[in-house]
Write an enzyme that holds these catalytic residues in place. Structure first.
Site, PDB file in Angstrom:
ATOM      1  N   ASP A  59       0.835  -1.072   0.085  1.00  0.00           N
ATOM      2  CA  ASP A  59      -0.085  -0.288   0.340  1.00  0.00           C
ATOM      3  C   ASP A  59       0.784   1.803   0.240  1.00  0.00           C
ATOM      4  O   ASP A  59       2.174   1.987   0.107  1.00  0.00           O
ATOM      5  CB  ASP A  59      -0.739  -0.078   1.021  1.00  0.00           C
ATOM      6  CG  ASP A  59      -1.647  -0.981   1.221  1.00  0.00           C
ATOM      7  OD1 ASP A  59      -2.347  -1.703   0.482  1.00  0.00           O
ATOM      8  OD2 ASP A  59      -2.525  -1.016   2.323  1.00  0.00           O
ATOM      9  N   LYS A  60       0.574   2.828  -0.201  1.00  0.00           N
ATOM     10  CA  LYS A  60       0.981   3.404   0.001  1.00  0.00           C
ATOM     11  C   LYS A  60       1.693   4.487   0.762  1.00  0.00           C
ATOM     12  O   LYS A  60       2.072   4.722   1.048  1.00  0.00           O
ATOM     13  CB  LYS A  60       0.343   4.799  -0.764  1.00  0.00           C
ATOM     14  CG  LYS A  60       0.536   5.927  -1.491  1.00  0.00           C
ATOM     15  CD  LYS A  60      -0.114   7.079  -2.002  1.00  0.00           C
ATOM     16  CE  LYS A  60       0.927   8.256  -2.169  1.00  0.00           C
ATOM     17  NZ  LYS A  60      -0.393   9.405  -2.625  1.00  0.00           N
TER      18      LYS A  60
END
Length: 277
Positions: A102-103
């Site tokens: 995920d970011k």
């Protein structure tokens, strides 16, 4: 060797893109235009050109990358910085990330031009373990740990997660552990967290569902505020790599993956050509 495989391993592009190049007549082998990606060539004896420029076969490439928070796991993006933007001194044409983070998640990410490598590490049937360190608001009771270890529901119409491993490192109140957490940028400072319970630990899974670690912990009442992947298949993130740095995966690490998983026989093929430059 197949022509499309040769081109992908030479960093001309991904396996999918080079097939298009070939079909469009952009590739020449021994002065002859080839439009069939599956045609067999000799990577040593044959002369291959793409857009009239000779292609040098570099072999398969494997990089270990310490992903920082704030960049996305993609080859390119119009709005956000990607993991490949950190590879300034590398020909990235054929490289792609193995799996996703995920970011806002940090940690270990492999990048390669080898599709088999990607399949063997990310295929759910291979059960490759991925270990994450986390900080979360909440607490874990014995029953919660058991649910995580035996399988838990994290969404409607989804099967239970595969058995996981949970190891709790620290438990306490936010005001007691906030200096160790170092997560100020991840939380809403306006919220009163003084008496909020917090927990840190390791969660090891063998799947790769979307937001899986966060969803598993949420299912037992824990809200993840920091997440970092520290190992894949027994290979640990190199502690000498700062966030945003990368290095070549060593032959010993490849061998360890082979021994641990017992399912990556394709890497033992003589044409694997691991590049250590």
């Amino acid at each position: 060797m197949r022509l499309d495989k040769f081109l992908a391993e030479a960093s001309v592009g991904t396996r999918k893109t080079v097939r298009t190049y070939v079909k469009e007549g952009k590739v020449i082998v021994n002065d002859q235009v080839i439009v069939e990606p599956a045609v067999q060539i000799d990577p040593i004896a044959d002369v291959v050109k793409y857009l009239s420029k000779e292609v040098i076969h570099t072999g398969k490439l494997y990089y270990m990358f310490h992903k920082p928070a704030g960049c996305i796991t993609a080859r390119k993006d119009a709005k956000s910085k990607t993991v490949l933007d950190y590879f300034e001194n590398v020909n990235i044409n054929g490289l792609f990330p193995v799996g996703r983070l995920d970011k806002d998640t940090e940690g270990l990410l492999f990048l390669t031009n080898d599709g088999d490598f990607n399949h063997q590490l990310m295929c759910p049937e291979k059960h490759v373990e991925k270990k994450y360190f986390f900080w979360a608001f909440g607490a874990l009771h014995s029953e919660d740990k058991k649910r995580l270890e035996t399988g838990i529901c994290i969404g409607e119409d989804e099967t239970l997660t595969k058995p996981a491993k949970i190891e709790v490192l620290k438990e306490g109140m936010y005001h007691e552990l906030k200096n160790e957490m170092d997560i100020g940028k991840f939380i809403n400072k306006k919220k009163n967290l003084y008496e909020q319970s917090v927990i840190s630990g390791y969660l090891t899974i063998s799947e790769g569902r979307k937001h899986q670690v966060k969803r598993m912990l949420k299912a037992v009442g824990c809200y993840v505020v920091y997440l970092k992947r520290i190992s894949i298949g027994g290979i640990m993130l190199d502690k000498s790599l700062e966030k945003g740095e990368y290095r070549v995966v060593t032959e010993q690490e490849i061998q360890k993956l082979i021994e641990n998983q017992g399912c990556i026989g394709s890497w033992q093929d003589e044409e694997a050509g691991i590049n250590r430059n």
